[in-house]
Design a protein around this motif. Structure first.
Motif, PDB file in Angstrom:
ATOM      1  N   ARG A 284      24.455  16.871  61.969  1.00  0.00           N
ATOM      2  CA  ARG A 284      24.292  18.248  62.459  1.00  0.00           C
ATOM      3  C   ARG A 284      25.609  18.890  62.898  1.00  0.00           C
ATOM      4  NH1 ARG A 284      20.183  16.647  67.125  1.00  0.00           N
ATOM      5  NH2 ARG A 284      19.871  14.996  65.601  1.00  0.00           N
TER       6      ARG A 284
ATOM      7  N   ARG B 206      24.106  25.705  63.990  1.00  0.00           N
ATOM      8  CA  ARG B 206      23.042  25.309  63.083  1.00  0.00           C
ATOM      9  C   ARG B 206      21.751  26.042  63.417  1.00  0.00           C
ATOM     10  NH1 ARG B 206      24.146  21.179  66.716  1.00  0.00           N
ATOM     11  NH2 ARG B 206      22.437  20.628  68.133  1.00  0.00           N
TER      12      ARG B 206
ATOM     13  N   GLN C 261      20.524  16.938  50.313  1.00  0.00           N
ATOM     14  CA  GLN C 261      20.411  17.416  51.691  1.00  0.00           C
ATOM     15  C   GLN C 261      18.924  17.519  52.056  1.00  0.00           C
ATOM     16  OE1 GLN C 261      22.436  21.161  51.330  1.00  0.00           O
ATOM     17  NE2 GLN C 261      24.251  20.217  50.453  1.00  0.00           N
TER      18      GLN C 261
ATOM     19  N   HIS D 144      17.777  19.651  48.829  1.00  0.00           N
ATOM     20  CA  HIS D 144      18.766  20.350  48.015  1.00  0.00           C
ATOM     21  C   HIS D 144      19.600  19.268  47.326  1.00  0.00           C
ATOM     22  CE1 HIS D 144      18.443  24.088  50.695  1.00  0.00           C
ATOM     23  NE2 HIS D 144      17.859  23.129  51.407  1.00  0.00           N
TER      24      HIS D 144
ATOM     25  N   ASP E 159      16.184  19.154  54.232  1.00  0.00           N
ATOM     26  CA  ASP E 159      16.041  20.435  54.933  1.00  0.00           C
ATOM     27  C   ASP E 159      14.604  20.598  55.425  1.00  0.00           C
ATOM     28  OD1 ASP E 159      15.940  23.070  55.738  1.00  0.00           O
ATOM     29  OD2 ASP E 159      16.543  23.919  53.812  1.00  0.00           O
TER      30      ASP E 159
ATOM     31  N   TYR F 294      21.370  23.934  57.879  1.00  0.00           N
ATOM     32  CA  TYR F 294      19.916  23.756  57.835  1.00  0.00           C
ATOM     33  C   TYR F 294      19.497  22.289  57.739  1.00  0.00           C
ATOM     34  CZ  TYR F 294      21.568  23.865  53.032  1.00  0.00           C
ATOM     35  OH  TYR F 294      22.289  23.650  51.900  1.00  0.00           O
ATOM     36  N   GLY F 295      20.476  21.352  57.593  1.00  0.00           N
ATOM     37  CA  GLY F 295      20.055  19.961  57.497  1.00  0.00           C
ATOM     38  C   GLY F 295      21.191  19.003  57.210  1.00  0.00           C
TER      39      GLY F 295
ATOM     40  N   LYS G  10      23.242  15.943  55.236  1.00  0.00           N
ATOM     41  CA  LYS G  10      23.441  15.776  53.800  1.00  0.00           C
ATOM     42  C   LYS G  10      24.199  14.495  53.482  1.00  0.00           C
ATOM     43  CE  LYS G  10      27.518  18.847  53.712  1.00  0.00           C
ATOM     44  NZ  LYS G  10      28.147  20.005  53.032  1.00  0.00           N
TER      45      LYS G  10
ATOM     46  N   TRP H 101      16.092  18.208  63.819  1.00  0.00           N
ATOM     47  CA  TRP H 101      17.291  17.543  63.314  1.00  0.00           C
ATOM     48  C   TRP H 101      17.197  16.025  63.503  1.00  0.00           C
ATOM     49  CZ3 TRP H 101      21.610  18.842  60.615  1.00  0.00           C
ATOM     50  CH2 TRP H 101      21.754  20.205  60.302  1.00  0.00           C
TER      51      TRP H 101
ATOM     52  N   CYS I 199      19.321  28.349  46.819  1.00  0.00           N
ATOM     53  CA  CYS I 199      18.120  27.875  47.511  1.00  0.00           C
ATOM     54  C   CYS I 199      17.159  28.980  47.954  1.00  0.00           C
ATOM     55  CB  CYS I 199      18.478  26.956  48.665  1.00  0.00           C
ATOM     56  SG  CYS I 199      19.973  27.306  49.556  1.00  0.00           S
TER      57      CYS I 199
ATOM     58  N   HIS J 147      16.259  21.882  43.625  1.00  0.00           N
ATOM     59  CA  HIS J 147      15.517  21.783  44.883  1.00  0.00           C
ATOM     60  C   HIS J 147      14.186  21.088  44.647  1.00  0.00           C
ATOM     61  CE1 HIS J 147      18.399  25.046  45.674  1.00  0.00           C
ATOM     62  NE2 HIS J 147      18.447  24.475  46.865  1.00  0.00           N
TER      63      HIS J 147
END
Length: 396
Positions: free
Chosen positions: A186, A190, A247, A274, A249, A225-226, A228, A197, A97, A148
């Motif tokens: 989350r 993080r 995911q 992602h 992000d 980061y996020g 999923k 979030w 990424c 991505h």
């Protein structure tokens, strides 16, 4: 002693790959195994390119500054292989990424270019503890069908829905109709603030619901980061292994100050998705090998042609050449063994079809096809080639 169906036994038995102590968690692919790998790569490549992705290739070794900027150094460092490069700390990439972000920055897209979809069949390295390594299921070096999507926030839901529906169809075509679905939220450690979030989790959950999925909840299991969505497939023992994922992000675009120019000329922040279908290509190979037999389209050798006697050897060689020219993976077996032994060894080696050429077939320009389930048919040579092409066609 490994079970007969364990992929760690099947792979070496079929001459596909081996593992050894000098390269823990890394695979030595043999010629036949690499044929299988390439077939899976081409299948997912066809899928992603048809969905509007543009394939890229990025470096393996990147300096610490990039991993600090992405947050991987702070939140994923224990899984990274670090090295000294020209006196500067660097690491082999565990994901692609941050590399794809570098391409996005240089493309500098406007709203007309979004969604921008990038994909890469990239080799990744992760420093997994030795005790967790498990054949092809968990490795330190693996191939990820990484992708991505950079998009405007109003495009997020549609992109997630397209991925979810497409992923389930992809797995079903590969023989995995039962897919586990989990939504991971989350984690304690993080990047990003709670408001970001909250927004990401709500948008991902809504899009997944619109796609008709009802995931189980996995609190605290999201990426740093996020959140999923994780898609899992069972192995022969019923254990589930994560394969696909998408995911959402909103953190990395902010950390890298990504932007695009909207229709009014304003700078806006894109979202980043992602996604992967196999996740780990090697893991997917393991799942396939633990089934009863590889499907014909993935078999490293799809057809073995055998002359019954010396008088048919030249014609058998020409038949193999015709099969190869038609796009089939064919080999000649003209050993001085009984026909029954050659048939049995071919099927034991995972070859789905055996073509016999004797005096009768030679006189009528035909082939006798013996298929894995025991079916036998006599077809004119051109009809036999057409039949084999249909049997060996990729479903995706």
């Amino acid at each position: 002693m490994l079970d007969h169906h364990d992929h760690r036994a099947v792979g070496p038995r079929l001459g596909l790959f081996h593992l050894q102590d000098e390269a823990p968690g890394m695979v030595f692919w043999h010629p036949r195994g690499l044929v299988l790998v390439r077939a899976l790569e081409e299948a997912v490549r066809r899928r992603t390119l048809a969905e509007g992705y543009r394939e890229v290739r990025t470096p393996q070794l990147l300096r610490k500054s990039l991993w600090e900027a992405s947050g991987h150094w702070q939140h994923f460092r224990q899984h990274m292989f670090a090295v000294e490069e020209d006196g500067v700390c660097a690491a082999l990439k565990p994901v692609s990424c941050p590399c794809h972000i570098q391409i996005y920055e240089r493309v500098a897209p406007s709203y007309r270019d979004l969604p921008l979809r990038l994909c890469e069949l990239g080799v990744c390295h992760r420093d997994e503890p030795g005790g967790t390594l498990h054949g092809l299921f968990r490795l330190r070096q693996f191939t990820q069908d990484d992708g991505h999507i950079f998009c405007a926030e109003e495009q997020i839901a549609a992109e997630i829905e397209v991925f979810c529906r497409g992923a389930l169809a992809f797995y079903a075509a590969l023989g995995f109709p039962e897919v586990g679905v989990a939504l991971s939220t989350r984690p304690p450690q993080r990047a990003g603030d709670d408001a970001t979030w909250d927004r990401a989790e709500a948008q991902l959950a809504a899009a997944v619901a619109s796609a008709g999925m009802s995931p189980t909840l996995q609190p605290g299991e999201g990426a740093f980061y996020g959140p999923k969505l994780e898609l899992s497939v069972p192995d022969r023992a019923g254990r589930r292994w994560q394969c696909g994922t998408i995911q959402l992000d909103l953190v990395l675009p902010e950390r890298f100050d990504l932007h695009y120019i909207d229709a009014t000329g304003r700078r806006r922040r894109p979202a980043m998705l992602h996604r992967a279908l196999y996740g780990s290509l090697e893991r997917f190979v393991a799942l396939l090998l633990e089934r009863d037999a590889l499907p014909a389209w993935l078999a490293p050798v799809q057809v073995v042609v055998a002359p019954v006697g010396p008088d048919q050897r030249e014609a058998a060689a020409l038949t193999v050449a015709a099969l190869v020219a038609a796009g089939l993976r064919a080999e000649l077996d003209q050993r001085d063994e009984t026909l029954a032994r050659r048939v049995a060894e071919a099927h034991a080696g995972g070859v789905p079809c055996f073509a016999v050429l004797g005096a009768r077939e030679l006189a009528s320009d035909a082939l006798t096809l013996r298929e894995g389930a025991g079916a036998q048919r006599v077809l004119a040579r051109e009809q036999a080639i057409a039949h084999l092409l249909r049997c060996c066609a990729a479903p995706v």
